[in-house]
Design a protein around this motif. Structure first.
Motif, short mmCIF file in Angstrom:
data_model
loop_
_atom_site.label_atom_id
_atom_site.label_comp_id
_atom_site.label_asym_id
_atom_site.label_seq_id
_atom_site.Cartn_x
_atom_site.Cartn_y
_atom_site.Cartn_z
N GLN A 1 3.19 4.56 -2.32
CA GLN A 1 4.63 4.48 -2.08
C GLN A 1 4.99 3.17 -1.37
O GLN A 1 6.06 2.61 -1.58
CB GLN A 1 5.10 5.67 -1.23
CG GLN A 1 5.32 6.94 -2.04
CD GLN A 1 5.55 8.16 -1.17
OE1 GLN A 1 5.30 8.14 0.04
NE2 GLN A 1 6.00 9.24 -1.80
N LEU A 2 4.06 2.72 -0.54
CA LEU A 2 4.30 1.47 0.21
C LEU A 2 3.73 0.24 -0.50
O LEU A 2 3.65 -0.84 0.08
CB LEU A 2 3.69 1.60 1.62
CG LEU A 2 4.34 2.63 2.54
CD1 LEU A 2 3.53 2.77 3.82
CD2 LEU A 2 5.77 2.23 2.88
N SER B 1 9.63 -8.81 3.64
CA SER B 1 11.03 -8.33 3.55
C SER B 1 11.35 -7.89 2.12
O SER B 1 12.00 -6.86 1.91
CB SER B 1 12.01 -9.40 4.04
OG SER B 1 11.83 -10.59 3.32
N GLY C 1 9.56 -4.61 1.55
CA GLY C 1 10.22 -3.54 2.31
C GLY C 1 11.52 -3.11 1.65
O GLY C 1 11.80 -1.92 1.51
N LEU C 2 12.31 -4.10 1.23
CA LEU C 2 13.58 -3.79 0.55
C LEU C 2 13.33 -3.03 -0.75
O LEU C 2 14.09 -2.13 -1.12
CB LEU C 2 14.33 -5.09 0.23
CG LEU C 2 15.23 -5.62 1.34
CD1 LEU C 2 15.79 -6.99 0.96
CD2 LEU C 2 16.39 -4.65 1.63
N THR C 3 12.24 -3.39 -1.43
CA THR C 3 11.91 -2.71 -2.70
C THR C 3 11.59 -1.24 -2.45
O THR C 3 12.01 -0.37 -3.21
CB THR C 3 10.72 -3.43 -3.38
OG1 THR C 3 11.10 -4.77 -3.64
CG2 THR C 3 10.34 -2.75 -4.68
N VAL C 4 10.87 -0.98 -1.37
CA VAL C 4 10.56 0.42 -1.04
C VAL C 4 11.85 1.20 -0.78
O VAL C 4 12.04 2.31 -1.27
CB VAL C 4 9.63 0.50 0.20
CG1 VAL C 4 9.46 1.94 0.67
CG2 VAL C 4 8.27 -0.11 -0.11
N VAL C 5 12.77 0.57 -0.06
CA VAL C 5 14.03 1.25 0.29
C VAL C 5 14.91 1.44 -0.96
O VAL C 5 15.44 2.52 -1.21
CB VAL C 5 14.80 0.43 1.36
CG1 VAL C 5 16.17 1.04 1.63
CG2 VAL C 5 13.98 0.39 2.65
N ARG C 6 15.06 0.37 -1.75
CA ARG C 6 16.00 0.42 -2.89
C ARG C 6 15.38 1.04 -4.14
O ARG C 6 16.09 1.46 -5.05
CB ARG C 6 16.46 -1.01 -3.25
CG ARG C 6 17.27 -1.68 -2.15
CD ARG C 6 17.85 -2.99 -2.62
NE ARG C 6 16.91 -3.75 -3.46
CZ ARG C 6 17.27 -4.64 -4.36
NH1 ARG C 6 18.55 -4.87 -4.56
NH2 ARG C 6 16.38 -5.30 -5.07
#
Lengths: 301, 65
Positions: free
Chosen positions: B11-12, B53, B56-61
């Motif tokens: 997932q990460l 960054s 991280g943004l890819t994980v969130v979006r």
């Protein structure tokens, strides 16, 4: 009833044959193109892998410039799938035959550049044959698109989405198949994926990120798009109908038969998966009148 | 247990990919092109900032782009 030979096909009215006789004649003709070891595919697989592997030291040592190596690597990764595909259908050697080890070796090592685990590819490909064009059961159905441009748009869009690539469809198919072999396939996929990432990361942190990107990461994306287009979208388009004579078509490729890696004649592969790739053009021309009589989509070929 | 750990790890993955690949790749592209990062940052610092960054943004979006 069936007294004609393949040589008579063009001159004879096939509509005079009933379904059973037509099927028998078709099988007889197809049989002539099967058998023997496709040494061309074996040589293709091993040479292709050797060239791709050699690009790494050659670029890292500065012997070959990366801008020369990049298109070669793209070609290598694009070429890596089909020899494994021959092995998936046991064309090189069936279980129990003396050269079975070669079949499994080619199946396994060919697709290393593509990061394609042999067991996963084989299991999902058999599902594709069994359920071709089925909206839920065909693991390759994600390649369905209204046009070539639509395919390209969808292919890229899927790649940008987390967990949205073709791997998701394959993972679902493996899960659905279940059993010990599926467990081994999942293990293989995990090992190969982690090895790929480890090699990329180690190369990158040792000063060879550009080489890793242009010899493996980007060529793999190029190849996935090419393979999805020519090995899946083009021969099955519009991917609506199912059935032996309806789920695959013959088509005229804008970049020729070699450029499309023989996929113009993919219909032969779906009818007789044990005919080696390099013999599918000849088998197509021998079987064409029957395919026409069966109402297959042969486009302009 | 192992499955849960691997699921979380994958997932990460965009973060690991940002850290493991995008960061050094960005740094090496900057070095090859001769571009000098602003504010005295090193090419690797720029690469790490971008890689982590972006990952991280890819994980969130849920999307790379």
């Amino acid at each position: 009833m069936n007294v004609m030979t393949a040589g008579d096909l063009k001159a004879t009215d096939l509509s005079a044959l009933d379904n059973k006789a037509l099927m028998k004649l078709e099988a007889e003709i197809a049989q002539r193109f099967m058998g023997g070891v496709p040494w061309g595919s074996v040589a293709w697989s091993l040479t292709n892998l050797a060239v791709w592997l050699s690009l790494w030291p050659l670029t890292i040592l500065g012997i070959v410039p990366i801008w020369v190596a990049f298109p070669i690597a793209c070609l290598n990764v694009m070429l890596s799938y089909l020899p494994s595909h021959e092995a998936q259908h046991d064309i090189i050697a069936r279980p129990g035959e003396p050269l079975r080890w070669l079949n499994q070796l080619i199946g396994t090592v060919s697709t290393i550049p593509l990061v394609g685990p042999y067991r996963v590819l084989k299991m999902t490909h058999m599902e594709h044959h069994k359920h071709c064009n089925h909206p839920e059961l065909d693991p390759d159905i994600h390649n369905k698109a209204e046009s070539a441009w639509d395919f390209l748009r969808q292919s890229l869009s899927r790649r940008f989405r987390l967990g949205g690539g073709g791997d998701a469809g394959y993972a679902a198919a493996i899960e659905r198949i279940g059993g010990p072999e599926a467990g081994l396939a999942q293990r293989d996929a995990l090992i190969l994926q982690l090895s790929y990432l480890a090699i990329l990361f180690i190369s990158a942190w040792n000063g060879h990120a550009i080489e890793a990107a242009l010899l493996w990461w980007l060529p793999r994306h190029v190849a996935q798009t090419y393979i999805g287009f020519y090995l899946s979208w083009a021969p099955h388009h519009p991917s609506i109908e199912t059935g032996r004579y309806k789920d695959t078509r013959a088509f005229k490729s804008a970049i020729g038969n070699i450029g499309s890696m023989g996929m113009q004649f993919h219909i032969i592969h779906h009818l007789y998966p044990r005919i080696p790739l390099m013999r599918t053009p000849a088998a197509y021309w021998a079987l064409r009148p029957i395919l026409e009589a069966r109402g297959c989509d042969l486009e302009r070929l | 247990m192992l499955k849960a750990v691997l699921t979380r790890f994958f997932q990460l993955m965009p973060v690991w990919f940002g850290l493991g690949f995008i960061a050094p790749l960005t740094a090496q592209i900057l070095q090859h092109t001769g571009l000098v990062p602003p504010m005295g940052l090193s090419p690797l610092m720029v690469g790490l900032a971008l890689g982590v960054s972006w990952g991280g943004l890819t994980v969130v979006r849920g999307r790379w782009i």
